[in-house]
Design a protein around this motif. Structure first.
Motif, PDB file in Angstrom:
ATOM      1  N   GLU A  58       0.504   0.627  -8.967  1.00  0.00           N
ATOM      2  CA  GLU A  58       1.644  -0.284  -9.087  1.00  0.00           C
ATOM      3  C   GLU A  58       2.735   0.087  -8.093  1.00  0.00           C
ATOM      4  OE1 GLU A  58       4.975  -1.468 -12.418  1.00  0.00           O
ATOM      5  OE2 GLU A  58       2.933  -1.045 -13.136  1.00  0.00           O
ATOM      6  N   ALA A  59       2.929   1.383  -7.862  1.00  0.00           N
ATOM      7  CA  ALA A  59       3.922   1.831  -6.880  1.00  0.00           C
ATOM      8  C   ALA A  59       3.549   1.345  -5.479  1.00  0.00           C
ATOM      9  CB  ALA A  59       4.029   3.348  -6.899  1.00  0.00           C
ATOM     10  N   VAL A  60       2.262   1.367  -5.156  1.00  0.00           N
ATOM     11  CA  VAL A  60       1.805   0.861  -3.860  1.00  0.00           C
ATOM     12  C   VAL A  60       2.064  -0.635  -3.756  1.00  0.00           C
ATOM     13  CG1 VAL A  60      -0.218   0.515  -2.374  1.00  0.00           C
ATOM     14  CG2 VAL A  60       0.084   2.691  -3.580  1.00  0.00           C
ATOM     15  N   GLU A  61       1.780  -1.366  -4.823  1.00  0.00           N
ATOM     16  CA  GLU A  61       2.009  -2.811  -4.843  1.00  0.00           C
ATOM     17  C   GLU A  61       3.490  -3.148  -4.660  1.00  0.00           C
ATOM     18  OE1 GLU A  61       0.128  -5.600  -5.013  1.00  0.00           O
ATOM     19  OE2 GLU A  61      -1.635  -4.347  -4.708  1.00  0.00           O
ATOM     20  N   ARG A  62       4.373  -2.306  -5.168  1.00  0.00           N
ATOM     21  CA  ARG A  62       5.811  -2.560  -5.101  1.00  0.00           C
ATOM     22  C   ARG A  62       6.434  -2.074  -3.787  1.00  0.00           C
ATOM     23  NH1 ARG A  62       8.707  -3.121 -10.081  1.00  0.00           N
ATOM     24  NH2 ARG A  62      10.371  -1.860  -9.183  1.00  0.00           N
ATOM     25  N   ASP A  63       5.648  -1.399  -2.958  1.00  0.00           N
ATOM     26  CA  ASP A  63       6.162  -0.876  -1.698  1.00  0.00           C
ATOM     27  C   ASP A  63       6.212  -2.010  -0.667  1.00  0.00           C
ATOM     28  OD1 ASP A  63       6.480   0.305   0.840  1.00  0.00           O
ATOM     29  OD2 ASP A  63       5.605   2.187   0.138  1.00  0.00           O
ATOM     30  N   GLU A  64       7.394  -2.538  -0.428  1.00  0.00           N
ATOM     31  CA  GLU A  64       7.551  -3.697   0.440  1.00  0.00           C
ATOM     32  C   GLU A  64       7.069  -3.428   1.871  1.00  0.00           C
ATOM     33  OE1 GLU A  64       8.594  -6.900   0.243  1.00  0.00           O
ATOM     34  OE2 GLU A  64       8.660  -6.807  -1.940  1.00  0.00           O
ATOM     35  N   VAL A  65       7.405  -2.275   2.415  1.00  0.00           N
ATOM     36  CA  VAL A  65       7.026  -1.973   3.797  1.00  0.00           C
ATOM     37  C   VAL A  65       5.506  -1.953   3.932  1.00  0.00           C
ATOM     38  CG1 VAL A  65       7.085  -0.230   5.623  1.00  0.00           C
ATOM     39  CG2 VAL A  65       9.141  -0.703   4.283  1.00  0.00           C
ATOM     40  N   THR A  66       4.841  -1.247   3.027  1.00  0.00           N
ATOM     41  CA  THR A  66       3.384  -1.152   3.085  1.00  0.00           C
ATOM     42  C   THR A  66       2.733  -2.513   2.939  1.00  0.00           C
ATOM     43  OG1 THR A  66       3.332   1.123   2.269  1.00  0.00           O
ATOM     44  CG2 THR A  66       1.361  -0.198   1.920  1.00  0.00           C
ATOM     45  N   GLN A  67       3.158  -3.289   1.953  1.00  0.00           N
ATOM     46  CA  GLN A  67       2.527  -4.581   1.698  1.00  0.00           C
ATOM     47  C   GLN A  67       2.748  -5.564   2.849  1.00  0.00           C
ATOM     48  OE1 GLN A  67       0.345  -5.047  -0.653  1.00  0.00           O
ATOM     49  NE2 GLN A  67       0.748  -2.977  -1.396  1.00  0.00           N
ATOM     50  N   ARG A  68       3.943  -5.563   3.414  1.00  0.00           N
ATOM     51  CA  ARG A  68       4.211  -6.457   4.544  1.00  0.00           C
ATOM     52  C   ARG A  68       3.389  -6.057   5.762  1.00  0.00           C
ATOM     53  NH1 ARG A  68      10.814  -7.442   4.475  1.00  0.00           N
ATOM     54  NH2 ARG A  68      11.000  -7.924   2.235  1.00  0.00           N
ATOM     55  N   ALA A  69       3.257  -4.742   5.998  1.00  0.00           N
ATOM     56  CA  ALA A  69       2.477  -4.266   7.147  1.00  0.00           C
ATOM     57  C   ALA A  69       1.003  -4.592   6.970  1.00  0.00           C
ATOM     58  CB  ALA A  69       2.682  -2.763   7.321  1.00  0.00           C
ATOM     59  N   ILE A  70       0.474  -4.416   5.767  1.00  0.00           N
ATOM     60  CA  ILE A  70      -0.930  -4.735   5.486  1.00  0.00           C
ATOM     61  C   ILE A  70      -1.196  -6.213   5.769  1.00  0.00           C
ATOM     62  CG2 ILE A  70      -2.583  -5.081   3.601  1.00  0.00           C
ATOM     63  CD1 ILE A  70      -1.639  -2.465   2.392  1.00  0.00           C
ATOM     64  N   GLU A  71      -0.300  -7.070   5.287  1.00  0.00           N
ATOM     65  CA  GLU A  71      -0.485  -8.510   5.466  1.00  0.00           C
ATOM     66  C   GLU A  71      -0.409  -8.907   6.936  1.00  0.00           C
ATOM     67  OE1 GLU A  71       1.453 -12.747   3.911  1.00  0.00           O
ATOM     68  OE2 GLU A  71       2.241 -10.827   3.180  1.00  0.00           O
ATOM     69  N   LYS A  72       0.585  -8.373   7.640  1.00  0.00           N
ATOM     70  CA  LYS A  72       0.766  -8.750   9.045  1.00  0.00           C
ATOM     71  C   LYS A  72      -0.386  -8.238   9.923  1.00  0.00           C
ATOM     72  CE  LYS A  72       4.118  -8.846  12.810  1.00  0.00           C
ATOM     73  NZ  LYS A  72       3.993 -10.312  12.913  1.00  0.00           N
ATOM     74  N   ALA A  73      -0.882  -7.023   9.632  1.00  0.00           N
ATOM     75  CA  ALA A  73      -1.959  -6.442  10.441  1.00  0.00           C
ATOM     76  C   ALA A  73      -3.334  -6.921  10.004  1.00  0.00           C
ATOM     77  CB  ALA A  73      -1.894  -4.924  10.376  1.00  0.00           C
ATOM     78  N   GLY A  74      -3.402  -7.635   8.867  1.00  0.00           N
ATOM     79  CA  GLY A  74      -4.689  -8.128   8.393  1.00  0.00           C
ATOM     80  C   GLY A  74      -5.603  -7.036   7.878  1.00  0.00           C
ATOM     81  N   LEU A  75      -5.009  -5.958   7.347  1.00  0.00           N
ATOM     82  CA  LEU A  75      -5.813  -4.858   6.804  1.00  0.00           C
ATOM     83  C   LEU A  75      -6.188  -5.152   5.354  1.00  0.00           C
ATOM     84  CD1 LEU A  75      -3.838  -1.790   8.168  1.00  0.00           C
ATOM     85  CD2 LEU A  75      -6.110  -2.509   8.884  1.00  0.00           C
ATOM     86  N   PRO A  76      -7.315  -4.597   4.899  1.00  0.00           N
ATOM     87  CA  PRO A  76      -7.695  -4.816   3.501  1.00  0.00           C
ATOM     88  C   PRO A  76      -6.777  -4.067   2.548  1.00  0.00           C
ATOM     89  CG  PRO A  76      -9.177  -3.220   4.524  1.00  0.00           C
ATOM     90  CD  PRO A  76      -8.298  -3.770   5.622  1.00  0.00           C
ATOM     91  N   SER A  77      -6.514  -4.665   1.395  1.00  0.00           N
ATOM     92  CA  SER A  77      -5.765  -3.986   0.342  1.00  0.00           C
ATOM     93  C   SER A  77      -6.779  -3.506  -0.673  1.00  0.00           C
ATOM     94  CB  SER A  77      -4.753  -4.938  -0.300  1.00  0.00           C
ATOM     95  OG  SER A  77      -3.952  -4.260  -1.231  1.00  0.00           O
ATOM     96  N   GLU A  78      -7.120  -2.220  -0.598  1.00  0.00           N
ATOM     97  CA  GLU A  78      -8.227  -1.686  -1.382  1.00  0.00           C
ATOM     98  C   GLU A  78      -7.767  -1.173  -2.744  1.00  0.00           C
ATOM     99  OE1 GLU A  78     -10.763   0.936   0.954  1.00  0.00           O
ATOM    100  OE2 GLU A  78      -9.756   0.252   2.773  1.00  0.00           O
ATOM    101  N   SER A  79      -8.685  -1.235  -3.714  1.00  0.00           N
ATOM    102  CA  SER A  79      -8.391  -0.729  -5.054  1.00  0.00           C
ATOM    103  C   SER A  79      -8.292   0.788  -5.023  1.00  0.00           C
ATOM    104  CB  SER A  79      -9.497  -1.158  -6.022  1.00  0.00           C
ATOM    105  OG  SER A  79      -9.372  -0.476  -7.253  1.00  0.00           O
TER     106      SER A  79
END
Length: 384
Positions: free
Chosen positions: A130-151
């Motif tokens: 949940e902390a990873v999900e709430r991390d705005e910088v990480t989530q925005r970077a993942i989306e912009k770079a097209g990286l997978p969001s792994e479990s």
């Protein structure tokens, strides 16, 4: 035409024309070189795209926070920071100062510290995933770079502050300090911020080391790495903060860089180059394994020609922070060849190797890093 015997496959012989074999092999080599060069360029481009996405996300979010905070703090290696959805409050877990600090706009909370107490309970109960999900910088970077969001699997279900029992929140509140400070509001006026400062348990570092020790031992045994060294590196890199993140960026407990070290690790673990996603590296199991693999690569590949185990240990510690090439340059005067450096190191006593690294490594950060990790390795040998 003459034939040349190349080898045996099963029970049959492989026979190829001499001229054709030579020509085909040269073409094959050329194709391989071109393929590897292209693959390297593709990998570098993929990591650069991620690095750019991270830097852009970091800068954009930091600028957004300036509308609410005079000093927009963000998660780093030794500090985990979370903001409320409206950015009017934040939780700051400082693992080096060993404390939690809750800061909240007095107007938003109605002038009461109760809202800060609720945030304290909330952050104590936060699972890693949940902390990873709430991390705005990480989530925005993942989306912009097209990286997978792994479990993150079962490791992600553990709390970030797993060493703090939720039922002890009330006891922690008895030791808390409540204060107020004035700072500029977005409209130019002054606003009051309520600050709740709560000490973490004095045994937190030891408790966290014990929590991760079984995981460390499992991967250390598989890759023939001393567990005490891994504990010392984890302590120095992240203060056992599973949400650790640096500006490079590097992620997690062992601060793995998705590009450089991550690429070497991926080759060992998966047999292919890949850019590790942040969610992959925030998984403690993946992160600890990656740290063990990289230490093994440094110890048994890049720096294997250093003969004395103690001298090699010092070189490995420094290389984990700054790379084997910079370690080599410390002894060669310019060359980044570990083999050339090893010939010089092998003529020195371990203490002299340590002293030269401490005096001549190119960065002060690495010189201090070597000292901290070497001392902590000795201490954690007793810990085990």
């Amino acid at each position: 035409m003459k034939k040349v015997l190349l080898g045996v496959l099963g029970a049959g012989l492989i026979l190829l024309p001499t001229v054709a074999a030579s020509s085909s092999f040269e073409e094959f080599q050329q194709q391989q070189r071109q393929g590897l060069q292209q693959f390297q360029q593709d990998f570098d481009a993929a990591f650069q795209a991620y690095q750019d996405a991270f830097n852009e996300a970091f800068a954009a979010y930091q600028e957004e926070l300036r509308a609410h905070w005079q000093e927009p703090l963000l998660t780093d290696r030794h500090t985990w920071v979370e903001y409320s959805q409206d950015q009017s409050s934040r939780s700051i877990v400082d693992f080096q100062a060993n404390q939690i600090r809750i800061e909240i706009d007095s107007e938003k909370s109605g002038g009461s510290a109760d809202a800060a107490v609720e945030l304290l309970v909330d952050v104590i109960n936060r699972p890693v995933d949940e902390a990873v999900e709430r991390d705005e910088v990480t989530q925005r970077a993942i989306e912009k770079a097209g990286l997978p969001s792994e479990s993150l699997g079962t490791q992600g279900q553990k709390r970030v502050l797993n060493e703090v029992q939720p039922e002890h929140a009330e006891q922690m509140m008895n030791e808390a300090e409540v204060s107020q400070r004035q700072e500029p509001a977005p409209d130019g006026s002054q606003r009051e911020v309520i600050v709740l400062t709560v000490p973490l348990p004095p045994s937190r570092t030891t408790d966290k080391a014990r929590e991760y020790l079984p995981l460390i031992k499992r991967h250390a045994k598989h890759y023939d790495i001393e567990p005490a060294l891994m504990l010392a590196i984890m302590h120095s890199e992240s203060s056992f903060n599973p949400m650790a993140r640096s500006h490079i960026p590097a992620f997690g407990l062992m601060q793995i860089v998705p590009g450089s070290a991550g690429r070497d690790v991926a080759q060992v673990v998966y047999g292919e180059d890949r850019v590790f996603s942040p969610s992959y590296l925030y998984n403690p199991d993946n992160n600890v394994r990656a740290g063990a693999v990289y230490l093994d690569i440094l110890n048994s590949r890049y720096l294997r020609q250093i003969e004395h185990p103690e001298s090699r240990l010092y070189a490995v510690i420094a290389a984990y922070n700054t790379g084997a090439g910079n370690v080599a340059r410390t002894f060669t005067g310019g060359s980044t060849s570990p083999a050339q450096a090893a010939r010089i190191i092998n003529e020195m006593q371990p203490k002299d190797v340590y002293d030269q690294l401490r005096a001549q490594l190119p960065y002060e950060e690495t010189r201090n890093y070597l000292d901290h990790v070497a001392r902590r390795t000795l201490a954690y040998r007793e810990f085990e």
